[in-house]
Design a protein around this motif. Sequence first.
Motif, PDB file in Angstrom:
ATOM      1  N   ARG A  71       2.021  20.875 -32.404  1.00 12.94           N
ATOM      2  CA  ARG A  71       2.001  21.339 -31.019  1.00 12.94           C
ATOM      3  C   ARG A  71       2.265  22.832 -30.981  1.00 12.94           C
ATOM      4  O   ARG A  71       2.867  23.400 -31.895  1.00 12.94           O
ATOM      5  CB  ARG A  71       3.080  20.612 -30.204  1.00 12.94           C
ATOM      6  CG  ARG A  71       3.061  19.105 -30.349  1.00 12.94           C
ATOM      7  CD  ARG A  71       4.179  18.431 -29.564  1.00 12.94           C
ATOM      8  NE  ARG A  71       5.518  18.802 -30.010  1.00 12.94           N
ATOM      9  CZ  ARG A  71       6.154  18.205 -31.025  1.00 12.94           C
ATOM     10  NH1 ARG A  71       5.567  17.233 -31.702  1.00 12.94           N
ATOM     11  NH2 ARG A  71       7.370  18.576 -31.350  1.00 12.94           N
ATOM     12  N   SER A  72       1.860  23.476 -29.875  1.00 12.22           N
ATOM     13  CA  SER A  72       2.131  24.897 -29.693  1.00 12.22           C
ATOM     14  C   SER A  72       3.508  25.141 -29.084  1.00 12.22           C
ATOM     15  O   SER A  72       4.055  26.232 -29.192  1.00 12.22           O
ATOM     16  CB  SER A  72       1.065  25.533 -28.793  1.00 12.22           C
ATOM     17  OG  SER A  72       1.093  24.938 -27.506  1.00 12.22           O
ATOM     18  N   GLU A  73       4.086  24.120 -28.451  1.00  7.18           N
ATOM     19  CA  GLU A  73       5.414  24.206 -27.861  1.00  7.18           C
ATOM     20  C   GLU A  73       6.236  23.001 -28.301  1.00  7.18           C
ATOM     21  O   GLU A  73       5.678  21.924 -28.566  1.00  7.18           O
ATOM     22  CB  GLU A  73       5.340  24.251 -26.335  1.00  7.18           C
ATOM     23  CG  GLU A  73       4.579  25.463 -25.808  1.00  7.18           C
ATOM     24  CD  GLU A  73       4.511  25.483 -24.281  1.00  7.18           C
ATOM     25  OE1 GLU A  73       5.004  24.509 -23.662  1.00  7.18           O
ATOM     26  OE2 GLU A  73       3.972  26.447 -23.738  1.00  7.18           O
ATOM     27  N   ALA A  74       7.547  23.169 -28.351  1.00  9.23           N
ATOM     28  CA  ALA A  74       8.406  22.096 -28.845  1.00  9.23           C
ATOM     29  C   ALA A  74       8.193  20.797 -28.070  1.00  9.23           C
ATOM     30  O   ALA A  74       8.179  19.709 -28.659  1.00  9.23           O
ATOM     31  CB  ALA A  74       9.869  22.531 -28.767  1.00  9.23           C
ATOM     32  N   ALA A  75       8.038  20.891 -26.754  1.00 13.65           N
ATOM     33  CA  ALA A  75       7.814  19.705 -25.925  1.00 13.65           C
ATOM     34  C   ALA A  75       6.428  19.744 -25.288  1.00 13.65           C
ATOM     35  O   ALA A  75       6.210  19.192 -24.210  1.00 13.65           O
ATOM     36  CB  ALA A  75       8.888  19.594 -24.853  1.00 13.65           C
ATOM     37  N   GLY A  76       5.489  20.396 -25.958  1.00 12.13           N
ATOM     38  CA  GLY A  76       4.153  20.583 -25.400  1.00 12.13           C
ATOM     39  C   GLY A  76       3.194  19.457 -25.740  1.00 12.13           C
ATOM     40  O   GLY A  76       3.561  18.447 -26.348  1.00 12.13           O
ATOM     41  N   GLY A  77       1.948  19.650 -25.340  1.00 15.33           N
ATOM     42  CA  GLY A  77       0.917  18.664 -25.595  1.00 15.33           C
ATOM     43  C   GLY A  77       0.521  18.605 -27.058  1.00 15.33           C
ATOM     44  O   GLY A  77       0.643  19.584 -27.802  1.00 15.33           O
ATOM     45  N   VAL A  78       0.032  17.461 -27.467  1.00 16.69           N
ATOM     46  CA  VAL A  78      -0.355  17.224 -28.857  1.00 16.69           C
ATOM     47  C   VAL A  78      -1.662  17.947 -29.176  1.00 16.69           C
ATOM     48  O   VAL A  78      -2.637  17.852 -28.416  1.00 16.69           O
ATOM     49  CB  VAL A  78      -0.528  15.713 -29.110  1.00 16.69           C
ATOM     50  CG1 VAL A  78      -1.113  15.457 -30.498  1.00 16.69           C
ATOM     51  CG2 VAL A  78       0.807  15.005 -28.939  1.00 16.69           C
ATOM     52  N   TRP A  79      -1.687  18.670 -30.300  1.00 16.38           N
ATOM     53  CA  TRP A  79      -2.932  19.244 -30.812  1.00 16.38           C
ATOM     54  C   TRP A  79      -3.551  18.283 -31.835  1.00 16.38           C
ATOM     55  O   TRP A  79      -4.720  17.932 -31.719  1.00 16.38           O
ATOM     56  CB  TRP A  79      -2.687  20.610 -31.439  1.00 16.38           C
ATOM     57  CG  TRP A  79      -3.941  21.307 -31.876  1.00 16.38           C
ATOM     58  CD1 TRP A  79      -4.929  21.791 -31.068  1.00 16.38           C
ATOM     59  CD2 TRP A  79      -4.359  21.586 -33.222  1.00 16.38           C
ATOM     60  NE1 TRP A  79      -5.941  22.358 -31.823  1.00 16.38           N
ATOM     61  CE2 TRP A  79      -5.618  22.253 -33.155  1.00 16.38           C
ATOM     62  CE3 TRP A  79      -3.795  21.349 -34.467  1.00 16.38           C
ATOM     63  CZ2 TRP A  79      -6.303  22.665 -34.286  1.00 16.38           C
ATOM     64  CZ3 TRP A  79      -4.477  21.771 -35.600  1.00 16.38           C
ATOM     65  CH2 TRP A  79      -5.724  22.427 -35.499  1.00 16.38           C
ATOM     66  N   MET A  80      -2.769  17.876 -32.811  1.00 21.08           N
ATOM     67  CA  MET A  80      -3.228  16.869 -33.778  1.00 21.08           C
ATOM     68  C   MET A  80      -2.039  16.053 -34.266  1.00 21.08           C
ATOM     69  O   MET A  80      -0.929  16.571 -34.393  1.00 21.08           O
ATOM     70  CB  MET A  80      -3.882  17.516 -35.010  1.00 21.08           C
ATOM     71  CG  MET A  80      -5.310  17.939 -34.849  1.00 21.08           C
ATOM     72  SD  MET A  80      -6.037  18.351 -36.473  1.00 21.08           S
ATOM     73  CE  MET A  80      -7.525  19.213 -35.960  1.00 21.08           C
ATOM     74  N   ARG A  81      -2.299  14.801 -34.555  1.00 21.82           N
ATOM     75  CA  ARG A  81      -1.342  13.955 -35.252  1.00 21.82           C
ATOM     76  C   ARG A  81      -1.713  13.891 -36.731  1.00 21.82           C
ATOM     77  O   ARG A  81      -2.772  14.352 -37.137  1.00 21.82           O
ATOM     78  CB  ARG A  81      -1.309  12.557 -34.629  1.00 21.82           C
ATOM     79  CG  ARG A  81      -0.765  12.534 -33.206  1.00 21.82           C
ATOM     80  CD  ARG A  81      -0.591  11.104 -32.682  1.00 21.82           C
ATOM     81  NE  ARG A  81       0.062  11.094 -31.381  1.00 21.82           N
ATOM     82  CZ  ARG A  81      -0.562  11.205 -30.215  1.00 21.82           C
ATOM     83  NH1 ARG A  81      -1.890  11.328 -30.186  1.00 21.82           N
ATOM     84  NH2 ARG A  81       0.120  11.195 -29.082  1.00 21.82           N
ATOM     85  N   GLY A  82      -0.850  13.311 -37.507  1.00 22.06           N
ATOM     86  CA  GLY A  82      -1.042  13.317 -38.950  1.00 22.06           C
ATOM     87  C   GLY A  82      -2.342  12.697 -39.403  1.00 22.06           C
ATOM     88  O   GLY A  82      -3.034  13.230 -40.275  1.00 22.06           O
ATOM     89  N   GLU A  83      -2.699  11.563 -38.820  1.00 19.45           N
ATOM     90  CA  GLU A  83      -3.929  10.880 -39.235  1.00 19.45           C
ATOM     91  C   GLU A  83      -5.149  11.759 -38.986  1.00 19.45           C
ATOM     92  O   GLU A  83      -6.069  11.816 -39.817  1.00 19.45           O
ATOM     93  CB  GLU A  83      -4.054   9.556 -38.466  1.00 19.45           C
ATOM     94  CG  GLU A  83      -5.244   8.701 -38.862  1.00 19.45           C
ATOM     95  CD  GLU A  83      -6.551   9.111 -38.191  1.00 19.45           C
ATOM     96  OE1 GLU A  83      -7.627   8.887 -38.784  1.00 19.45           O
ATOM     97  OE2 GLU A  83      -6.477   9.680 -37.080  1.00 19.45           O
ATOM     98  N   GLU A  84      -5.171  12.477 -37.861  1.00 20.88           N
ATOM     99  CA  GLU A  84      -6.324  13.320 -37.558  1.00 20.88           C
ATOM    100  C   GLU A  84      -6.362  14.535 -38.473  1.00 20.88           C
ATOM    101  O   GLU A  84      -7.444  14.989 -38.875  1.00 20.88           O
ATOM    102  CB  GLU A  84      -6.310  13.757 -36.090  1.00 20.88           C
ATOM    103  CG  GLU A  84      -7.575  14.505 -35.694  1.00 20.88           C
ATOM    104  CD  GLU A  84      -7.665  14.799 -34.213  1.00 20.88           C
ATOM    105  OE1 GLU A  84      -8.752  15.218 -33.770  1.00 20.88           O
ATOM    106  OE2 GLU A  84      -6.660  14.612 -33.497  1.00 20.88           O
ATOM    107  N   VAL A  85      -5.186  15.089 -38.819  1.00 16.15           N
ATOM    108  CA  VAL A  85      -5.140  16.199 -39.777  1.00 16.15           C
ATOM    109  C   VAL A  85      -5.808  15.779 -41.081  1.00 16.15           C
ATOM    110  O   VAL A  85      -6.655  16.491 -41.629  1.00 16.15           O
ATOM    111  CB  VAL A  85      -3.683  16.643 -40.030  1.00 16.15           C
ATOM    112  CG1 VAL A  85      -3.619  17.633 -41.201  1.00 16.15           C
ATOM    113  CG2 VAL A  85      -3.085  17.284 -38.783  1.00 16.15           C
ATOM    114  N   GLY A  86      -5.451  14.607 -41.574  1.00 19.91           N
ATOM    115  CA  GLY A  86      -6.035  14.132 -42.829  1.00 19.91           C
ATOM    116  C   GLY A  86      -7.513  13.839 -42.723  1.00 19.91           C
ATOM    117  O   GLY A  86      -8.282  14.120 -43.647  1.00 19.91           O
TER     118      GLY A  86
END
Length: 219
Positions: A71-86
């Motif tokens: 995320r770009s902020e500590a409590a911000g919206g999700v950019w990617m989760r681990g599965e998508e990174v992989g």
Amino acid sequence: MTNYTLVCLVGDGPTKTAAEFAKWLNLRRAAQEVWLERAPPHDAVEESVRRTKAIVLLAHDGPLHGVHSLRSEAAGGVWMRGEEVGRRFAGARVYLLACETMGSESTRPQGLEFLGDEAQRAGAAVVAGHSLTLDADFERLGGPHAERFRHALAELIWGFLDGENGEQRLKLRAREELQRQDFQLELDAGDLATGSLDWFRRVQWLEDRIAGFHIAAMT
């Protein structure tokens, strides 16, 4: 020298400081493509990593509502989760400078999986990250002595990008650079007069981050 893609998710104070570190990295070893923004386009970053086969990614992680994500902020919206990174960076070397991408020192020994492990299991060739909280500590890469700390952490990153998968060898490389920078401090009378206590506190901070460095690799 391996080419790479450089991404920093910029949205709050800590990630803005991380972006300054990303710029510093790029000046010393230019990335093929660079994104310093809140939410870079997934497809464009994926295409870049398909060409470079390596990415350095700076962001927030750590569990938010029980789920790890970048995320770009500590409590911000999700950019990617681990599965998508992989999945998006399949076959690539992935270095993550983010909070607890490899868990924490208390949870790592329990064999639990975290974002870095998930990314590797989903297709990334090798994922490197840290098992310590980094969010507020991005500030350590700015301010007094910033150049010395950046050099030490960069040694670890460059070694990983160039194909080194040995955790202990990479940690040694970073520690040797830190020792070299520490010796340089001793030669700087101004630092000794005005900031040596701060320096030694920051040395311990960086040593903790080096000790918490882990790699998840294909078996």
